[in-house]
Design a protein around this motif. Structure first.
Motif, PDB file in Angstrom:
ATOM      1  N   HIS A   1       4.099 -12.413   8.593  1.00 54.83           N
ATOM      2  CA  HIS A   1       3.178 -12.830   9.659  1.00 54.83           C
ATOM      3  C   HIS A   1       2.239 -13.891   9.105  1.00 54.83           C
ATOM      4  O   HIS A   1       2.026 -13.980   7.906  1.00 54.83           O
ATOM      5  N   SER A   2       1.671 -14.639  10.011  1.00 54.41           N
ATOM      6  CA  SER A   2       0.585 -15.557   9.665  1.00 54.41           C
ATOM      7  C   SER A   2      -0.602 -15.216  10.545  1.00 54.41           C
ATOM      8  O   SER A   2      -0.800 -15.824  11.595  1.00 54.41           O
ATOM      9  N   PRO A   3      -1.414 -14.205  10.140  1.00 50.72           N
ATOM     10  CA  PRO A   3      -2.544 -13.805  10.974  1.00 50.72           C
ATOM     11  C   PRO A   3      -3.637 -14.860  11.069  1.00 50.72           C
ATOM     12  O   PRO A   3      -4.441 -14.836  11.983  1.00 50.72           O
ATOM     13  N   GLY A   4      -3.654 -15.773  10.130  1.00 54.38           N
ATOM     14  CA  GLY A   4      -4.612 -16.877  10.142  1.00 54.38           C
ATOM     15  C   GLY A   4      -3.883 -18.152   9.770  1.00 54.38           C
ATOM     16  O   GLY A   4      -2.740 -18.117   9.324  1.00 54.38           O
ATOM     17  N   THR A   5      -4.538 -19.277   9.933  1.00 53.64           N
ATOM     18  CA  THR A   5      -3.870 -20.546   9.668  1.00 53.64           C
ATOM     19  C   THR A   5      -3.522 -20.726   8.201  1.00 53.64           C
ATOM     20  O   THR A   5      -2.548 -21.395   7.877  1.00 53.64           O
ATOM     21  N   ARG A   6      -4.276 -20.103   7.306  1.00 58.01           N
ATOM     22  CA  ARG A   6      -4.010 -20.267   5.875  1.00 58.01           C
ATOM     23  C   ARG A   6      -3.700 -18.940   5.186  1.00 58.01           C
ATOM     24  O   ARG A   6      -3.847 -18.808   3.990  1.00 58.01           O
ATOM     25  N   THR A   7      -3.274 -17.944   5.978  1.00 60.36           N
ATOM     26  CA  THR A   7      -2.975 -16.621   5.438  1.00 60.36           C
ATOM     27  C   THR A   7      -1.528 -16.252   5.712  1.00 60.36           C
ATOM     28  O   THR A   7      -1.040 -16.444   6.817  1.00 60.36           O
ATOM     29  N   LEU A   8      -0.867 -15.729   4.698  1.00 59.98           N
ATOM     30  CA  LEU A   8       0.498 -15.224   4.826  1.00 59.98           C
ATOM     31  C   LEU A   8       0.456 -13.736   4.536  1.00 59.98           C
ATOM     32  O   LEU A   8      -0.035 -13.319   3.483  1.00 59.98           O
ATOM     33  N   LEU A   9       0.926 -12.920   5.475  1.00 57.76           N
ATOM     34  CA  LEU A   9       0.980 -11.473   5.313  1.00 57.76           C
ATOM     35  C   LEU A   9       2.444 -11.055   5.246  1.00 57.76           C
ATOM     36  O   LEU A   9       3.214 -11.338   6.158  1.00 57.76           O
ATOM     37  N   VAL A  10       2.825 -10.404   4.148  1.00 60.20           N
ATOM     38  CA  VAL A  10       4.185  -9.903   3.962  1.00 60.20           C
ATOM     39  C   VAL A  10       4.108  -8.384   3.927  1.00 60.20           C
ATOM     40  O   VAL A  10       3.521  -7.811   3.012  1.00 60.20           O
ATOM     41  N   GLU A  11       4.674  -7.739   4.949  1.00 61.65           N
ATOM     42  CA  GLU A  11       4.715  -6.282   5.013  1.00 61.65           C
ATOM     43  C   GLU A  11       6.055  -5.815   4.466  1.00 61.65           C
ATOM     44  O   GLU A  11       7.103  -6.274   4.926  1.00 61.65           O
ATOM     45  N   VAL A  12       6.014  -4.900   3.515  1.00 68.21           N
ATOM     46  CA  VAL A  12       7.214  -4.396   2.867  1.00 68.21           C
ATOM     47  C   VAL A  12       7.312  -2.908   3.162  1.00 68.21           C
ATOM     48  O   VAL A  12       6.344  -2.167   3.001  1.00 68.21           O
ATOM     49  N   THR A  13       8.494  -2.464   3.609  1.00 72.16           N
ATOM     50  CA  THR A  13       8.729  -1.042   3.829  1.00 72.16           C
ATOM     51  C   THR A  13      10.041  -0.652   3.179  1.00 72.16           C
ATOM     52  O   THR A  13      10.925  -1.481   2.986  1.00 72.16           O
ATOM     53  N   GLY A  14      10.153   0.612   2.819  1.00 78.50           N
ATOM     54  CA  GLY A  14      11.397   1.118   2.226  1.00 78.50           C
ATOM     55  C   GLY A  14      11.356   1.095   0.713  1.00 78.50           C
ATOM     56  O   GLY A  14      10.309   1.334   0.104  1.00 78.50           O
ATOM     57  N   GLU A  15      12.488   0.800   0.106  1.00 77.07           N
ATOM     58  CA  GLU A  15      12.650   0.866  -1.339  1.00 77.07           C
ATOM     59  C   GLU A  15      12.640  -0.522  -1.970  1.00 77.07           C
ATOM     60  O   GLU A  15      13.396  -1.391  -1.561  1.00 77.07           O
TER      61      GLU A  15
END
Length: 130
Positions: free
Chosen positions: A29-43
């Motif tokens: 996701h890019s919740p802000g113009t200069r922010t990268l959010l990487v959500e990791v689930t599982g193994e």
């Protein structure tokens, strides 16, 4: 120069992102113009960490101010995952961005951070994302 992950023995295709045999999922996701959010689930292990490396290699560049890796949904976290986070720190440093790692409620991630004699807390800020 950021070192290539040793487990990246071949380039990934779009099909690899969709079919991970259910072991790990990534949402970017890019919740802000200069922010990268990487959500990791599982193994996150030797066979899946290279996908995390590839996503970060592709998305982390000079236009970012912060890279956030959310590990709250991780059920297994190996040393390969820790190595991916260390490579992510190098990528963020190269891009001039701040790396933030959120272990969340993941016992697997918190346990590895506790068990390994590493200076990881000085490499990445561990704080809640939400």
């Amino acid at each position: 120069m950021v070192p290539e992950p040793r487990s990246a023995d071949h380039p990934l295709t779009a099909a690899d992102w969709l079919n991970a045999d259910g072991h790990m999922s990534l949402r970017v996701h890019s919740p802000g113009t200069r922010t990268l959010l990487v959500e990791v689930t599982g193994e996150v292990d030797l066979s899946t960490a290279r996908r995390l490396d590839a996503v970060l290699q592709e998305r982390v560049h000079g236009e970012l101010g912060e890279v956030v890796i959310d590990l709250d949904g991780v059920t297994f976290f190996s040393v390969a995952g820790l190595n991916s986070l260390l490579r992510a720190q190098l990528l963020a440093d190269t891009a001039g961005a701040c790396l933030t790692v959120d272990a969340g409620r993941s016992r697997a991630v918190r346990r590895l951070f506790t068990l390994l004699p590493t200076d990881f807390d000085s490499v990445a800020n561990v704080r809640p994302v939400r």
